[in-house]
Scaffold this motif. Sequence first.
Motif, short mmCIF file in Angstrom:
data_model
loop_
_atom_site.label_atom_id
_atom_site.label_comp_id
_atom_site.label_asym_id
_atom_site.label_seq_id
_atom_site.Cartn_x
_atom_site.Cartn_y
_atom_site.Cartn_z
N LYS A 580 0.85 -1.17 0.00
CA LYS A 580 0.00 0.00 0.00
C LYS A 580 0.89 1.22 0.00
O LYS A 580 1.82 1.32 0.81
N ALA A 581 0.62 2.16 -0.91
CA ALA A 581 1.50 3.32 -1.06
C ALA A 581 0.72 4.62 -0.98
O ALA A 581 -0.38 4.74 -1.54
N TYR A 582 1.30 5.59 -0.25
CA TYR A 582 0.74 6.93 -0.13
C TYR A 582 1.80 7.89 -0.64
O TYR A 582 2.95 7.86 -0.20
N GLU A 583 1.39 8.77 -1.53
CA GLU A 583 2.37 9.61 -2.22
C GLU A 583 1.86 11.04 -2.34
O GLU A 583 0.66 11.26 -2.52
N ILE A 584 2.75 11.99 -2.24
CA ILE A 584 2.45 13.37 -2.64
C ILE A 584 3.63 13.86 -3.47
O ILE A 584 4.77 13.42 -3.28
N GLY A 585 3.36 14.76 -4.40
CA GLY A 585 4.44 15.27 -5.22
C GLY A 585 4.05 16.54 -5.94
O GLY A 585 2.88 16.92 -6.02
N THR A 586 5.05 17.22 -6.43
CA THR A 586 4.83 18.42 -7.23
C THR A 586 5.82 18.44 -8.38
O THR A 586 6.95 17.97 -8.25
N LYS A 587 5.35 18.97 -9.51
CA LYS A 587 6.19 19.13 -10.70
C LYS A 587 6.14 20.58 -11.12
O LYS A 587 5.04 21.12 -11.31
N MET A 588 7.28 21.18 -11.30
CA MET A 588 7.33 22.62 -11.55
C MET A 588 8.23 22.94 -12.73
O MET A 588 9.37 22.48 -12.81
N ASP A 589 7.72 23.72 -13.65
CA ASP A 589 8.51 24.36 -14.69
C ASP A 589 8.58 25.85 -14.35
O ASP A 589 7.54 26.54 -14.34
N LEU A 590 9.77 26.35 -14.08
CA LEU A 590 9.95 27.70 -13.58
C LEU A 590 10.80 28.54 -14.52
O LEU A 590 11.45 28.01 -15.42
N MET A 591 10.80 29.83 -14.28
CA MET A 591 11.66 30.77 -15.01
C MET A 591 11.54 30.57 -16.52
O MET A 591 12.51 30.35 -17.24
N ASP A 592 10.27 30.63 -16.97
CA ASP A 592 9.98 30.54 -18.41
C ASP A 592 10.55 29.25 -19.00
O ASP A 592 11.18 29.24 -20.05
N HIS A 593 10.29 28.13 -18.29
CA HIS A 593 10.69 26.79 -18.74
C HIS A 593 12.21 26.61 -18.84
O HIS A 593 12.68 25.77 -19.60
N ARG A 594 12.93 27.37 -18.03
CA ARG A 594 14.38 27.18 -17.99
C ARG A 594 14.82 26.36 -16.77
O ARG A 594 15.95 25.90 -16.73
N VAL A 595 13.94 26.20 -15.81
CA VAL A 595 14.22 25.42 -14.60
C VAL A 595 13.08 24.44 -14.38
O VAL A 595 11.90 24.84 -14.40
N ARG A 596 13.42 23.20 -14.18
CA ARG A 596 12.43 22.15 -13.91
C ARG A 596 12.79 21.50 -12.58
O ARG A 596 13.88 20.94 -12.43
#
Length: 808
Positions: A580-596
Amino acid sequence: MMVLAWLNAGVAHAAEAPAAAPAAAEAAPDASASADSGSRLSEIVVTATKRETNLQKTPVAISVVSDQLIKDRHVQSLIDLADGGVPSLRVATFEARQSALTVGIRGIVPFDQNQTARDTGVGVYIDGVYLARSQGLNAALFDVQRIEVLKGPQGTLFGRNTEGGAVSIVTKDPTGQFDGRFAAGVGNFGSHSVEGHLDLPEFNNIAIKIDGVQQHQDPTVKNPLAGQAGWNQYDRTGGRISAKWTPMPGFSAVVSYDKAKDENTPNYSQLINYNPQGRTVGQYIQNPNGNGKYILVAPGTSTACSACIAPLSSLMTPTGDNRVKVAPIGVPQQPSVDRTEGTSLHLNYDVAPHMQLRSITAWRTVSTEQWDNSGGAARTIFAPNTGFSRYSLSYLNQRQFSQELQLVGSLPQVDYVLGAYYFNERAQEQASTPSSNTWNVDGTGYTINSETVVGPVTSSNQGWAIGQQFLQRASQAFAKSYAAFGQATFTPDALGDKLHLTVGGRYTNDKRDGTLYLVQGAATNYQFHESVSRFDPLIVAAYDLTDNIHAYAKYSTGYRAGGANDRSQTFAAFGPEAVKAYEIGTKMDLMDHRVRLNLAGYMMDRTGTQTDFDNVDTRPYLDNGLPNPTFNLHTEETRNAPGTSRIRGVEADLTVQAAEGLTLSASYAYTYTHVPATANPFLNNQLYQVYVVYTPANAASGAIDYALPVNANGSELRVHLDANYADPQYSFQNESVKTDSSFVVNGRIALASVPLNGSAKATFSAWSRNLFNTTYIYRRSGANDAVLGDYGNFNPPRTFGGEIAISF
């Protein structure tokens, strides 16, 4: 803590040719393929949810190894991912053998899945087809478009045996456009490689693609016995032909046939230390009973000494942390031979707008002739006139058939997948472990056994004809699995299409039967039967905080099927394990897609953990001087651990387009594991602390990629450098001994897309794996500490070479 992360770092690289705009998964771009002349990170397309989606908007933990990264890291087969480029993915040899791999993700790493009646904890797929055995996983890769590493339980869409996740290898389909790509290279240790890929023009709605590959490397540790194979060598050959028929819009059929042969030898096992427990070093005297045998006594006595350690042969010197180049003792050895073959048929039909019916039909076979003489005198003690060097011989044959149906579609506000799956497998193995060498009376020399009490072995021909060979163990197993699954994502208008709710589930019925019909050379009829039905749910809530920042929370389950251990004495069945798995996460593209930047945490609770207790009897004589009837025999028993095993982790991945053409990436994985103490059958079922193998607490990877235009014709200079670290880790479930930490740097420099005649272009490259020639023990055992010492296997030494690739 709760779960998830994605390794985009180090996975995203620009193509050597100018990147085309992505339209579908078939043209999945690399993560740093530039949308703005190399100044922004571009979209990565994946198929983890059975449809083409943007990786950053897909609430599934995925790492993507692009085709460019495969070139940059000189990845020729799955074992080349063992240095940790994807920190959560662990790949290692089973025992020391390259002929079978152990694959794990996020602390779900089986110790011994290399059997007829056992399954993996991480599913490996090629173009949607599940590969059921560990044997054959190290075959050469054919024109791979990308490798998707799907983390955490994938029990809904991928099903059984994916409780740790799945490794999905996606190859390139025929295009119908004339295209050719050929490459040849040479390197140290006598290595050379040739590969070719030819796309033929479409004719009568049929497009054909042909792939071929050959890879060779001489041994990195030489065998002093004339005419015998060394260690860590390979010779891989294979080919594939695919045809895509598109008779009308909305329908396509792709049929593929592949066949490959991999000849390889194991990594060499070295004696790391001698007598680490500081026992009294005994000496051998002739047995006073007059049977012509010898007994081990304390110096100056004539009584058998069970507390003494056998003297070390003068031919053996503990190596410590030094990797040897030539083995001190020669042994008979020939390459193991793995043969894989498969046929698949993929049908896609657009039954209505926004609704596609898919069918994947596949037949596959694997056969392995195993010749593993990796131990020499590092795993068996010296005793006068007795055999040593355990030659592990096995013949395995497996065949499987699978059929999957998928209905993939969209309704207003709802995306859905419905499916059904059937799998049928038969696996059969015969095996024995003769001693290939015999010591002389004082350990100053040895002979090669032409015939011993445990089987025929000669220096000129180690073969044993199938049907005539001496056998000690044999088993066969049959498996059938039926499943129905569905998953739907609802995006309500009320919240501006920002909230995405996914619900899914999979019902599976597994049936498995097996027979262990030979144990220690005696005919038996041990059988087991198992039937399990279960339901694995999935719930995901994802929210778009902005157009480029996405967060989600997920609950999912998965399981690994039960079975029986064919190295045991009775073939006793054990049950499935479930997560059984519990997960949280975030995905971010920042600075006009120059930082991921991707951050995640997960919490996994596993019940029924399948735990292996391993025992090899290395005593040639009993204390009374009589021959030991179980000498060199490998016995293994599997138990389901009581209670709940805990797995916790955090992952962070960063990719930065620092300047035009310059990409920096880094990724990190922390993994905590704990398995409850389990009854050890070799210690009268006393509770015994056990461990998760090949799972470092901390692992990290980083890379630098730079592309510099050379001229107006599109040529560019490309430089890649990656570094990979992992903490010490366990390599045996029932041993507290840990390996070394590891640090490996790989590099490649290429002059790419150099114009030739017409449309032809060339790429000239130089590469190195383990650039700084670092040395570490990746597998270590202290099981023989009371009678000999630790033995271990080292990582490969530095390899390097050059390659020329031509495309037109």
